[in-house]
Write a protein that holds these residues in place. Structure first.
Motif, short mmCIF file in Angstrom:
data_model
loop_
_atom_site.label_atom_id
_atom_site.label_comp_id
_atom_site.label_asym_id
_atom_site.label_seq_id
_atom_site.Cartn_x
_atom_site.Cartn_y
_atom_site.Cartn_z
N GLY A 148 1.88 6.81 -5.01
CA GLY A 148 2.16 6.45 -6.44
C GLY A 148 3.55 5.63 -6.15
O GLY A 148 3.94 5.41 -4.97
N VAL A 149 4.76 4.83 -7.09
CA VAL A 149 5.61 4.05 -6.84
C VAL A 149 7.46 5.02 -5.84
O VAL A 149 7.65 4.47 -5.99
N THR A 164 3.91 -3.07 -9.76
CA THR A 164 3.40 -1.71 -9.28
C THR A 164 3.28 -1.43 -10.26
O THR A 164 3.17 0.00 -10.41
N ILE A 165 4.39 -0.92 -11.85
CA ILE A 165 4.14 0.24 -12.77
C ILE A 165 4.41 -0.92 -14.52
O ILE A 165 5.65 -1.90 -13.97
N GLY A 225 -4.14 0.03 -5.03
CA GLY A 225 -5.31 1.74 -5.27
C GLY A 225 -4.02 3.27 -5.37
O GLY A 225 -4.48 3.63 -6.04
N PRO A 226 -3.32 3.35 -4.83
CA PRO A 226 -2.43 4.56 -4.24
C PRO A 226 -1.93 4.40 -5.78
O PRO A 226 -1.46 5.83 -6.01
N VAL A 227 -0.99 3.64 -6.70
CA VAL A 227 -0.38 3.37 -8.07
C VAL A 227 -1.11 3.61 -8.94
O VAL A 227 -0.45 3.13 -9.79
#
Length: 486
Positions: A148-149, A164-165, A225-227
């Protein structure tokens, strides 16, 4: 006739020299009809410019944390392979200052148990759109886990280019922030320096339509990847009418949640199972309601919040009420707070930054009280160029501001990382702007995405070097720090 023609080149050359000579008397940064007129220095190739500082910065104050020049040497050594070729640095080194013990201990616990480590990264336009922080967050999440961001304000001027979002929102949010001339006491600013007010509905009249609910929508995505998926979201909001609700669409799940919290700061937690790509929130309010933002995160690992505010010097953070700062500090339990400011303070005409030292001391004092478990790290001023005698060179205010930032860290027992030195020192910005590929923009102040990624890498290397130097009482160093360099 022949003699007159022979004299023409001479008069042409003389006229050119006279015109260039007149241009050398122009004031720096003179603009005519919106165009900047460049000053010319005919003798720039034969006149030697003196170093910006003739003497080293002040010695550390008695009782302050010792300057860690060894760590800086190690840091620069580690970064040497990726450092661009730059001119020899003529400025004295302003050393880093240690002060990350609490953060490093938390990071070790995260590595050992998965326990969450949360970071707040405050800054100005240098981190807008998740520049620097996006890459830094990804590197830390790759090493220590997490997703998450982090915290995202309800609206943002950078929503269109943040990678990123993805974020869209209704136009009927009322906003107050750090630069609002007169802040209403009933709408206190949150940790990001903003508060967004969902309006009370108004019935339709003959000439107007009924007020629609305020809404915001987030879509996961981006290069890391994580976001790319949402698993958990936390909504932060203020008190209001007990009948208020928020309609939630989280992936394929739909629900209505009561905004029942009565505290100054309240939160609702939404969990997506399976993970989701989208979150839509629509606020059904009966009176105006303060809303601060949504945090996207996982249960474990590293979470990093980007608190960017364009044009901010950092000094205005004292406009966030103490009670609200304390409430966010309690809710988020930060273990590291990074303060990255300088481009809006550096000014070649300013000789004394004591006003800045006093103001930032007040900011640090508030953050230390609100977040007692957090280490604080001041990121020093990056290199910034200004035009002198027709040539771009390091702004003479940069070393003065760096020395002031080092003194702030020493007096308040917080960490200091000299970004200017890590970048390459004097006149690095010129090489970043004029190199290929360019790492900075033509304003000779702001880095571009490539430069931001490079700075994130340098900061990550510094943090991992400190991580490797953890106290003997802590768990033995692992291979994580070595992994960051690969």
């Amino acid at each position: 006739m022949h003699s007159e023609k022979s004299a023409n080149p001479f008069w042409l050359v003389l006229l050119t020299v006279v015109l260039l000579g007149l241009l050398s008397f122009l004031k720096p940064d003179l603009t005519v009809a919106g165009f900047e007129v460049r000053r010319v220095n005919l003798l720039s190739d034969v006149i030697r410019t003196e170093p910006l500082l003739a003497s080293p910065p002040p010695a550390p104050a008695a009782g302050a944390h010792p300057a860690d020049s060894t760590r800086l040497a190690n840091n620069l050594g580690a970064a040497a392979e990726t450092k661009p070729a730059v001119a020899a640095n003529t400025l004295p080194v302003i050393s880093n200052v240690a002060g990350l013990d609490s953060f490093l201990l938390a990071l070790r616990q995260t590595k050992a148990t998965g326990q969450k480590t949360r970071i707040a990264y405050f800054g100005d336009s240098m981190i807008e759109g998740d520049l620097i922080t996006g890459d830094l967050r990804n590197q830390l999440q790759q090493l220590f886990g997490g997703e998450g961001v982090g915290f995202v304000p309800i609206t943002s001027v950078t929503a269109d280019f943040r990678g990123t979002i993805h974020q869209t929102f209704s136009e009927n949010w009322r906003k107050y922030d750090l630069v609002t001339p007169k802040l209403p006491a009933q709408h206190p600013l949150g940790m990001s320096g903003h508060v967004f007010v969902a309006p009370a509905p108004q019935p339709a009249t003959d000439s107007t339509e009924a007020t629609k609910p305020a809404w915001v929508q987030f879509a996961a995505g981006g290069p890391f990847g994580p976001v790319r998926r949402f698993s958990q979201a936390r909504l932060f909001y203020g008190p209001g009418n007990a009948q208020d609700q928020v309609a939630v669409t989280f992936g394929q799940q739909q629900s209505a949640k009561a905004l029942s919290g009565e505290g100054q700061l309240n939160q609702l937690v939404f969990t997506a199972n399976p993970t989701a790509k989208n979150l839509h929130l629509s606020f059904q309010t009966h009176a105006s309601r303060d809303v601060y933002g949504v945090s996207f995160e996982g249960e474990q690992g590293v979470t990093l919040d980007n608190f960017a505010f364009r044009g901010n010097s950092g000094m205005s953070l004292t406009r966030i009420p103490r009670q609200m700062l304390n409430a966010f500090g309690k809710a988020q339990d930060y273990r590291l707070i990074i303060l990255h400011y300088g481009v809006n303070v550096a000014n070649a005409k300013v000789e004394n930054y004591s006003f800045y030292e006093r103001a930032m001391t007040r900011v640090i004092d508030r953050l230390q009280k609100a977040c007692p478990h957090a280490s604080i790290l001041l990121v020093g001023m990056s290199d910034k160029s200004c035009r002198q005698d027709g040539e771009y060179t390091t702004d003479p205010s940069v070393p003065r501001l760096l020395a002031a930032q080092q003194r702030i860290a020493q007096r308040n027992h917080v960490g200091f990382w000299n970004l200017f030195e890590a970048m390459g020192g004097e006149n690095t910005m010129v090489s970043w702007v004029e190199g290929s590929p360019a790492l900075a923009n033509k304003d000779y102040t702001h880095v571009n995405a490539r430069g931001a990624r490079k700075i994130a890498g340098l900061l990550s290397q510094y943090l991992m070097q400190e991580y490797q130097k953890a106290p003997a009482t802590a768990a033995a160093p692992d291979s994580t720090a070595a992994a960051v360099a690969r």
